[in-house]
Enzyme design. Structure first.
Site, PDB file in Angstrom:
ATOM      1  N   PHE A 213      57.953  43.296  24.483  1.00 53.77           N
ATOM      2  CA  PHE A 213      56.769  42.539  24.884  1.00 53.77           C
ATOM      3  C   PHE A 213      55.729  42.683  23.783  1.00 53.77           C
ATOM      4  O   PHE A 213      55.134  43.762  23.620  1.00 53.77           O
ATOM      5  CB  PHE A 213      56.263  43.056  26.232  1.00 53.77           C
ATOM      6  CG  PHE A 213      57.416  43.447  27.117  1.00 53.77           C
ATOM      7  CD1 PHE A 213      58.392  42.497  27.417  1.00 53.77           C
ATOM      8  CD2 PHE A 213      57.586  44.742  27.537  1.00 53.77           C
ATOM      9  CE1 PHE A 213      59.498  42.849  28.154  1.00 53.77           C
ATOM     10  CE2 PHE A 213      58.691  45.110  28.287  1.00 53.77           C
ATOM     11  CZ  PHE A 213      59.655  44.158  28.597  1.00 53.77           C
ATOM     12  N   ASP A 215      52.698  42.855  22.270  1.00 54.52           N
ATOM     13  CA  ASP A 215      51.300  43.039  22.648  1.00 54.52           C
ATOM     14  C   ASP A 215      50.522  43.541  21.432  1.00 54.52           C
ATOM     15  O   ASP A 215      50.930  43.299  20.299  1.00 54.52           O
ATOM     16  CB  ASP A 215      51.215  44.034  23.812  1.00 54.52           C
ATOM     17  CG  ASP A 215      51.666  45.429  23.396  1.00 54.52           C
ATOM     18  OD1 ASP A 215      52.341  45.554  22.350  1.00 54.52           O
ATOM     19  OD2 ASP A 215      51.333  46.400  24.097  1.00 54.52           O
ATOM     20  N   ASP A 283      60.929  49.379  24.333  1.00 53.29           N
ATOM     21  CA  ASP A 283      59.526  48.993  24.512  1.00 53.29           C
ATOM     22  C   ASP A 283      58.742  50.066  25.245  1.00 53.29           C
ATOM     23  O   ASP A 283      57.647  50.443  24.829  1.00 53.29           O
ATOM     24  CB  ASP A 283      59.445  47.674  25.297  1.00 53.29           C
ATOM     25  CG  ASP A 283      58.008  47.237  25.507  1.00 53.29           C
ATOM     26  OD1 ASP A 283      57.496  46.498  24.653  1.00 53.29           O
ATOM     27  OD2 ASP A 283      57.373  47.677  26.488  1.00 53.29           O
TER      28      ASP A 283
HETATM   29  N1  LIG Z   1      54.752  46.219  25.144  1.00 51.28           N
HETATM   30  C1  LIG Z   1      54.146  46.555  26.259  1.00 51.28           C
HETATM   31  N2  LIG Z   1      52.855  46.219  26.444  1.00 51.28           N
HETATM   32  C2  LIG Z   1      52.249  46.574  27.586  1.00 51.28           C
HETATM   33  C3  LIG Z   1      52.890  47.274  28.591  1.00 51.28           C
HETATM   34  C4  LIG Z   1      51.953  47.458  29.614  1.00 51.28           C
HETATM   35  C5  LIG Z   1      52.102  48.189  30.910  1.00 51.28           C
HETATM   36  N3  LIG Z   1      53.380  48.271  31.413  1.00 51.28           N
HETATM   37  C6  LIG Z   1      53.526  49.191  32.503  1.00 51.28           C
HETATM   38  C7  LIG Z   1      54.656  48.902  33.323  1.00 51.28           C
HETATM   39  C8  LIG Z   1      55.446  49.978  33.506  1.00 51.28           C
HETATM   40  C9  LIG Z   1      55.026  51.092  32.752  1.00 51.28           C
HETATM   41  O1  LIG Z   1      54.774  52.207  33.530  1.00 51.28           O
HETATM   42  C10 LIG Z   1      53.772  50.612  32.073  1.00 51.28           C
HETATM   43  O2  LIG Z   1      52.685  51.333  32.528  1.00 51.28           O
HETATM   44  C11 LIG Z   1      50.782  46.852  29.188  1.00 51.28           C
HETATM   45  N4  LIG Z   1      50.973  46.336  27.970  1.00 51.28           N
HETATM   46  C12 LIG Z   1      50.029  45.733  27.057  1.00 51.28           C
HETATM   47  O3  LIG Z   1      49.398  46.801  26.342  1.00 51.28           O
HETATM   48  C13 LIG Z   1      48.073  46.413  26.009  1.00 51.28           C
HETATM   49  C14 LIG Z   1      47.115  47.252  26.780  1.00 51.28           C
HETATM   50  O4  LIG Z   1      46.914  48.439  26.213  1.00 51.28           O
HETATM   51  P1  LIG Z   1      45.630  49.275  26.711  1.00 51.28           P
HETATM   52  O5  LIG Z   1      44.414  48.448  26.320  1.00 51.28           O
HETATM   53  O6  LIG Z   1      45.736  50.591  25.983  1.00 51.28           O
HETATM   54  O7  LIG Z   1      45.760  49.389  28.192  1.00 51.28           O
HETATM   55  C15 LIG Z   1      47.917  44.968  26.491  1.00 51.28           C
HETATM   56  O8  LIG Z   1      48.306  44.067  25.470  1.00 51.28           O
HETATM   57  C16 LIG Z   1      48.891  44.957  27.644  1.00 51.28           C
HETATM   58  O9  LIG Z   1      49.262  43.631  27.976  1.00 51.28           O
HETATM   59  C17 LIG Z   1      54.253  47.654  28.393  1.00 51.28           C
HETATM   60  O10 LIG Z   1      54.927  48.285  29.215  1.00 51.28           O
HETATM   61  N5  LIG Z   1      54.815  47.271  27.217  1.00 51.28           N
END
Ligand SMILES: Nc1nc2c(c(CN[C@H]3C=C[C@H](O)[C@@H]3O)cn2[C@@H]2O[C@H](COP(=O)(O)O)[C@@H](O)[C@H]2O)c(=O)[nH]1
Length: 306
Positions: A213, A215, A283
């Site tokens: 994903f 991000d 990821d």
């Molecule tokens: N690649 C990737 N990006 C992810 C996630 C997640 C949350 N997934 C949850 C689901 C199950 C797990 O337990 C995770 O907790 C959020 N994001 C992205 O990160 C950024 C936010 O960062 P910050 O501002 O520090 O909160 C924002 O672009 C957000 O869209 C992920 O898993 N993978």
């Protein structure tokens, strides 16, 4: 998903500002002997889960809003995950399709217990309305029905989401081509898979078709690992928190090269160690590593997609 894979691979071979360092990928893979550190989904214990359709509704709404928290330095993903969880625990109808269509910015803020306007608040509210309207129009109001109509196929679910919900159509134009990234649609599939542990609403026959994903955290981690190399101009932009305009070559390359680098990492693990690892697993490892280092510089693009 083939389109995500092929178009991001094309970006990687035409990239001007971001390069993938294959030797560093090999070093990372060798140093772990092909074993990706296992991170449990919901390792932070912040999500709503009741093993039923309401969990699906919750995840879909959460992933409709899962983007661009950084403009408020005190805000992050966890606030949304926990805020929506609490709202549901207090009122099981809080995320019903008809309710989603009526929320205002101040109401959303109140639901999340956030004391000031949220970043892109109007867009978040518009996306909530869009989700409510289309769920009601085509899926009897329930995200669970959307998932059921995918026939246990992750790729079909991503396609269905992109077809029905314009806010999830995460793509870009790059050097004359359409590039598909589908971050929030894919993360929804991964969240279901993780939450339901591959069963029930999380049972997908082709979960290996999902990519990472793209991000703003994962590219920063891949850079830290040495897997991505930025041009010196891009280094300066990222390290000085300068905003990168959405749709610029730099922005598309950061995201697309991250996806492609991880696909290469998977291929190498398969080739050298005979193991099939999922992009979802890589990821979660990269993302959980990245969010533990708040000082890690990440690119800043105002976007509704990530
Ligand atoms: N690649 C990737 N990006 C992810 C996630 C997640 C949350 N997934 C949850 C689901 C199950 C797990 O337990 C995770 O907790 C959020 N994001 C992205 O990160 C950024 C936010 O960062 P910050 O501002 O520090 O909160 C924002 O672009 C957000 O869209 C992920 O898993 N993978």
């Amino acid at each position: 998903m083939d389109e995500v894979r092929s178009t991001t691979a094309w970006v990687a071979t035409h990239s001007s500002h971001v390069k993938i360092d294959s030797l560093e990928i090999e070093k990372v893979v060798d140093s772990m002997q092909g074993n990706i550190p296992v991170v449990e989904w919901d390792f932070e214990k912040i999500h709503y889960f009741d093993n039923g359709p309401l969990t699906v509704q919750y995840m879909f709404v959460l992933d409709a809003l899962n983007f661009c928290f950084w403009p408020d330095k005190d805000l992050n993903y966890d606030h949304f995950a926990m805020g929506l969880k609490e709202a549901l625990e207090n009122d099981k109808s809080a995320l019903d399709a008809d309710r989603l269509q009526t929320y205002t910015g101040p109401e959303l803020r109140k639901m999340l217990k956030w004391p000031r306007p949220l970043p892109s608040e109007e867009e978040r509210v518009r996306l909530l309305h869009e989700v409510g309207q289309e769920l009601e129009r085509s899926f009897g109001g329930e995200a669970a029905n959307l998932v059921k109509s995918s026939g246990n196929s992750a790729a079909t679910l991503v396609k269905l989401i992109a077809r029905h919900f314009p806010g999830f159509r995460d793509h870009a134009l790059y050097k004359g081509r359409q590039i598909f990234l589908y971050k929030r649609a894919q993360i929804f599939v991964a969240d279901l898979w993780g939450a339901f542990k591959g069963n029930s609403f999380g049972n997908f026959d082709d979960v290996n078709s999902i990519t990472i994903f793209a991000d703003y955290i994962v590219p920063a981690v891949l850079r830290q690992l040495g897997v991505l190399k930025y041009s010196s101009a891009l280094c300066k932009m990222v390290d000085s928190d300068m905003e990168i305009v959405p749709g610029t070559e730099e922005e598309v390359e950061l995201r697309a090269c991250s996806i492609h680098a991880v696909e290469k990492m998977r291929e190498l693990i398969k080739k050298k160690f005979g193991k099939q690892v999922l992009s979802i697993e890589i990821d979660l490892w990269l993302w959980s590593y990245g969010v533990r280092i708040p000082t890690l510089p990440h690119h800043r693009t105002l976007s509704i997609y990530y």
